[in-house]
Design a protein around this motif. Structure first.
Motif, PDB file in Angstrom:
ATOM      1  N   VAL A   1       6.172   7.374 -11.639  1.00 12.33           N
ATOM      2  CA  VAL A   1       7.375   7.885 -12.318  1.00 12.33           C
ATOM      3  C   VAL A   1       7.224   9.376 -12.600  1.00 12.33           C
ATOM      4  CG1 VAL A   1       8.514   7.929 -14.573  1.00 12.33           C
ATOM      5  CG2 VAL A   1       8.220   5.764 -13.378  1.00 12.33           C
ATOM      6  N   THR A   2       8.261  10.155 -12.279  1.00 17.85           N
ATOM      7  CA  THR A   2       8.247  11.577 -12.602  1.00 17.85           C
ATOM      8  C   THR A   2       9.676  12.119 -12.653  1.00 17.85           C
ATOM      9  OG1 THR A   2       7.375  13.757 -11.958  1.00 17.85           O
ATOM     10  CG2 THR A   2       8.047  12.287 -10.177  1.00 17.85           C
ATOM     11  N   HIS A   3       9.851  13.223 -13.406  1.00 16.83           N
ATOM     12  CA  HIS A   3      11.122  13.957 -13.375  1.00 16.83           C
ATOM     13  C   HIS A   3      10.970  15.207 -12.525  1.00 16.83           C
ATOM     14  CE1 HIS A   3       8.819  16.046 -16.525  1.00 16.83           C
ATOM     15  NE2 HIS A   3       9.502  17.102 -16.152  1.00 16.83           N
ATOM     16  N   ASP A   4       9.738  15.460 -12.047  1.00 15.07           N
ATOM     17  CA  ASP A   4       9.406  16.668 -11.294  1.00 15.07           C
ATOM     18  C   ASP A   4       9.602  16.391  -9.804  1.00 15.07           C
ATOM     19  OD1 ASP A   4       8.005  18.653  -9.815  1.00 15.07           O
ATOM     20  OD2 ASP A   4       6.791  19.143 -11.570  1.00 15.07           O
ATOM     21  N   GLN A   5      10.639  16.997  -9.198  1.00 20.24           N
ATOM     22  CA  GLN A   5      10.922  16.681  -7.809  1.00 20.24           C
ATOM     23  C   GLN A   5       9.864  17.226  -6.855  1.00 20.24           C
ATOM     24  OE1 GLN A   5      12.345  19.097  -5.453  1.00 20.24           O
ATOM     25  NE2 GLN A   5      12.677  20.804  -6.815  1.00 20.24           N
ATOM     26  N   THR A   6       9.124  18.269  -7.259  1.00 20.53           N
ATOM     27  CA  THR A   6       8.030  18.745  -6.411  1.00 20.53           C
ATOM     28  C   THR A   6       6.925  17.695  -6.337  1.00 20.53           C
ATOM     29  OG1 THR A   6       8.488  21.052  -7.002  1.00 20.53           O
ATOM     30  CG2 THR A   6       6.327  20.583  -6.068  1.00 20.53           C
TER      31      THR A   6
ATOM     32  N   ARG B   1       0.809  -1.236   0.000  1.00 21.17           N
ATOM     33  CA  ARG B   1       0.000   0.000   0.000  1.00 21.17           C
ATOM     34  C   ARG B   1       0.835   1.276   0.000  1.00 21.17           C
ATOM     35  NH1 ARG B   1      -5.556  -0.977   3.398  1.00 21.17           N
ATOM     36  NH2 ARG B   1      -5.962  -3.090   2.668  1.00 21.17           N
ATOM     37  N   GLU B   2       2.123   1.172  -0.273  1.00 26.02           N
ATOM     38  CA  GLU B   2       2.993   2.340  -0.285  1.00 26.02           C
ATOM     39  C   GLU B   2       2.855   3.109  -1.594  1.00 26.02           C
ATOM     40  OE1 GLU B   2       7.627   3.341   0.897  1.00 26.02           O
ATOM     41  OE2 GLU B   2       7.208   1.441  -0.095  1.00 26.02           O
ATOM     42  N   PHE B   3       2.992   4.426  -1.507  1.00 30.47           N
ATOM     43  CA  PHE B   3       3.089   5.286  -2.689  1.00 30.47           C
ATOM     44  C   PHE B   3       4.577   5.545  -2.908  1.00 30.47           C
ATOM     45  CE2 PHE B   3       0.355   8.296  -5.235  1.00 30.47           C
ATOM     46  CZ  PHE B   3       1.355   8.653  -6.104  1.00 30.47           C
ATOM     47  N   PHE B   4       5.156   4.834  -3.884  1.00 28.47           N
ATOM     48  CA  PHE B   4       6.594   4.856  -4.119  1.00 28.47           C
ATOM     49  C   PHE B   4       6.873   5.593  -5.420  1.00 28.47           C
ATOM     50  CE2 PHE B   4      10.741   3.179  -5.286  1.00 28.47           C
ATOM     51  CZ  PHE B   4      11.403   3.078  -4.062  1.00 28.47           C
ATOM     52  N   VAL B   5       7.815   6.528  -5.390  1.00 21.27           N
ATOM     53  CA  VAL B   5       8.097   7.374  -6.549  1.00 21.27           C
ATOM     54  C   VAL B   5       9.484   7.072  -7.104  1.00 21.27           C
ATOM     55  CG1 VAL B   5       8.380   9.737  -7.384  1.00 21.27           C
ATOM     56  CG2 VAL B   5       6.586   9.222  -5.729  1.00 21.27           C
ATOM     57  N   LEU B   6       9.558   6.929  -8.432  1.00 23.22           N
ATOM     58  CA  LEU B   6      10.831   6.840  -9.144  1.00 23.22           C
ATOM     59  C   LEU B   6      11.118   8.212  -9.732  1.00 23.22           C
ATOM     60  CD1 LEU B   6      10.244   3.452 -11.028  1.00 23.22           C
ATOM     61  CD2 LEU B   6      11.504   3.802  -8.890  1.00 23.22           C
ATOM     62  N   LEU B   7      12.149   8.866  -9.249  1.00 31.30           N
ATOM     63  CA  LEU B   7      12.461  10.248  -9.625  1.00 31.30           C
ATOM     64  C   LEU B   7      13.822  10.306 -10.302  1.00 31.30           C
ATOM     65  CD1 LEU B   7      12.041  13.403  -9.363  1.00 31.30           C
ATOM     66  CD2 LEU B   7      13.177  13.203  -7.130  1.00 31.30           C
ATOM     67  N   GLY B   8      13.883  11.063 -11.390  1.00 30.13           N
ATOM     68  CA  GLY B   8      15.164  11.255 -12.056  1.00 30.13           C
ATOM     69  C   GLY B   8      14.998  12.037 -13.337  1.00 30.13           C
TER      70      GLY B   8
ATOM     71  N   LEU C   1       2.013   4.439 -12.615  1.00 33.58           N
ATOM     72  CA  LEU C   1       1.723   5.708 -13.278  1.00 33.58           C
ATOM     73  C   LEU C   1       2.998   6.301 -13.862  1.00 33.58           C
ATOM     74  CD1 LEU C   1       0.035   5.843 -10.217  1.00 33.58           C
ATOM     75  CD2 LEU C   1      -1.238   7.397 -11.676  1.00 33.58           C
ATOM     76  N   ASP C   2       2.971   6.594 -15.168  1.00 27.64           N
ATOM     77  CA  ASP C   2       4.132   7.131 -15.873  1.00 27.64           C
ATOM     78  C   ASP C   2       3.883   8.595 -16.233  1.00 27.64           C
ATOM     79  OD1 ASP C   2       6.468   7.537 -17.223  1.00 27.64           O
ATOM     80  OD2 ASP C   2       6.162   5.966 -18.715  1.00 27.64           O
ATOM     81  N   GLU C   3       4.349   9.502 -15.385  1.00 27.31           N
ATOM     82  CA  GLU C   3       4.201  10.958 -15.565  1.00 27.31           C
ATOM     83  C   GLU C   3       2.785  11.347 -15.987  1.00 27.31           C
ATOM     84  OE1 GLU C   3       7.464  13.251 -16.540  1.00 27.31           O
ATOM     85  OE2 GLU C   3       8.762  11.599 -17.077  1.00 27.31           O
ATOM     86  N   PRO C   4       1.760  10.962 -15.233  1.00 28.40           N
ATOM     87  CA  PRO C   4       0.380  11.199 -15.664  1.00 28.40           C
ATOM     88  C   PRO C   4      -0.070  12.651 -15.575  1.00 28.40           C
ATOM     89  CG  PRO C   4       0.388  10.319 -13.451  1.00 28.40           C
ATOM     90  CD  PRO C   4       1.817  10.287 -13.923  1.00 28.40           C
TER      91      PRO C   4
END
Length: 366
Positions: A199-204, A32-39, A166-169
């Motif tokens: 997935v996002t490139h936006d660190q905010t 149930r974690e919301f895990f983000v891949l950032l880069g 989710l890929d940069e939705p």
């Protein structure tokens, strides 16, 4: 659902040779974690999401959903996306233009040959959660970007997947709608309780959405942690500069030794390098070190004589209630953040460095 990646590697062949998209990725996403891949672009985050989804086969390594192996190079196991029960939302939403909203949401249930009564209840339920019940008869071309995004999410979660990808939705939405949708997305994920990889490139986006964040660079994980861990204790120069807006100031300094202690200098300010940093960074008695300080920790005024220097403001950016001021120090461009709004360009001012907020990195740290 617990997601585990073990030594996951993906290589692509092209006319230019072998390209390693992701390399030796090891991480676990909690239930149930919301895990983000950032880069940044090209760091391998979308490839990693495609591997989890079953859209790509790993070159090496394994992927586990709970204790079940869904992909393994050595064991010759590869389950399809349907067999993995994953749902994915892409950047362009991929709605079917000839179907209305109801049929777009119902589509995955029809593929599974679900009973019509169950389809109607499921569609009505998820449309209610996402507040799009009044749009069920509309076609995609009649919808705004935010409405399309909600329909895409509804279609993804209507069949109750085990993992939500989710890929940069939000990248196609305007700034104000992005902010609103971020909040809604976080609440939705909490309510439905599905393990989510984003997935996002936006660190905010990453910092506001993620329970934990993995920062990627060139196909490798640089650091995994909560927002506060990444912000307050970045493991290297790349993470320090990438996480935080405005980014951390990074100042190249030279190490000196005095009475068996190591020091670095910020102009006329001499700073003793903490013992724990000497050990963890394996700092030697001669060489260079990078000192990091966030803009909000450069304070306007001569608040401490020993930690203060005089600088000239090169330029100013007003943020409303706060102001960014840029200046040159030790031949390097630095940025400060202050709520003193009466500063002017070319003005000489005193600033104080908060020495307890300094970060230390090896010059080769990346």
């Amino acid at each position: 659902m617990i997601l585990t990646l073990l030594d996951l590697t993906k290589k692509f062949s092209s006319l230019r040779g072998i390209n390693t998209a992701v390399e030796n990725i090891n991480l676990e996403v909690k239930d149930r974690e919301f895990f983000v891949l950032l880069g940044p672009s090209g760091c391998g985050k979308s490839t990693l999401l495609n591997l989890i989804a079953g859209l790509e086969k790993p070159t090496y390594g394994e992927i586990l959903f709970n204790d079940r192996i869904v992909a393994s190079h050595d064991k010759k196991i590869f389950l399809t996306p349907r067999e993995r029960n994953v749902a994915m939302v892409f950047q362009n939403y991929a709605l079917y233009p000839h179907l209305n909203v109801y049929e777009n949401i119902a589509f995955p249930l029809r593929i599974q040959k679900t009973k019509e009564s169950r389809i109607k209840k499921s569609v009505d339920d998820v449309a209610g959660i996402l507040e799009i019940s009044d749009l069920l008869n509309a076609k995609p071309f009649e919808l705004s970007g935010g409405q399309k995004q909600r329909v895409a999410i509804a279609r993804a979660i209507v069949r109750r997947p085990d993992i939500f990808l989710l890929d940069e939705p939000l990248s196609n939405l305007d700034a104000q709608l992005r902010n609103t949708t971020r909040t809604e997305l976080k609440l939705l994920q909490r309510n439905i309780g599905i393990t989510t990889v984003y997935v996002t490139h936006d660190q905010t986006e990453a910092m506001t959405l993620g329970d934990r964040i993995a920062v990627l660079k060139n196909g490798r994980v640089e650091q995994i942690g909560t927002t506060l861990e990444l912000y307050n204790r970045p493991s290297n120069v790349f993470v320090a500069a990438f996480v935080g807006s405005p980014p951390m100031n990074l100042i190249k300094t030279t190490i000196s030794e005095e009475n068996n202690n190591l020091f670095v200098g910020l102009g006329n300010i001499k700073i003793r390098v903490p013992e724990d940093k000497i050990k963890t960074l394996k700092i030697e008695k001669a060489g260079e070190l990078i000192v990091g300080i966030r803009p909000e920790h450069i304070l306007v005024g001569r608040l401490n004589k020993e930690n203060s220097v005089k600088i000239k403001i090169d330029s100013i950016e007003s943020l409303g209630k706060e102001m960014l001021f840029h200046f040159t120090f030790l031949s390097q461009k630095l940025t400060g953040l202050t709520n003193h709004l009466n500063l002017n360009e070319n003005e000489l001012i005193d600033v104080t460095f908060s020495l307890d907020k300094l970060h230390f990195f090896q010059k080769s740290s990346s």
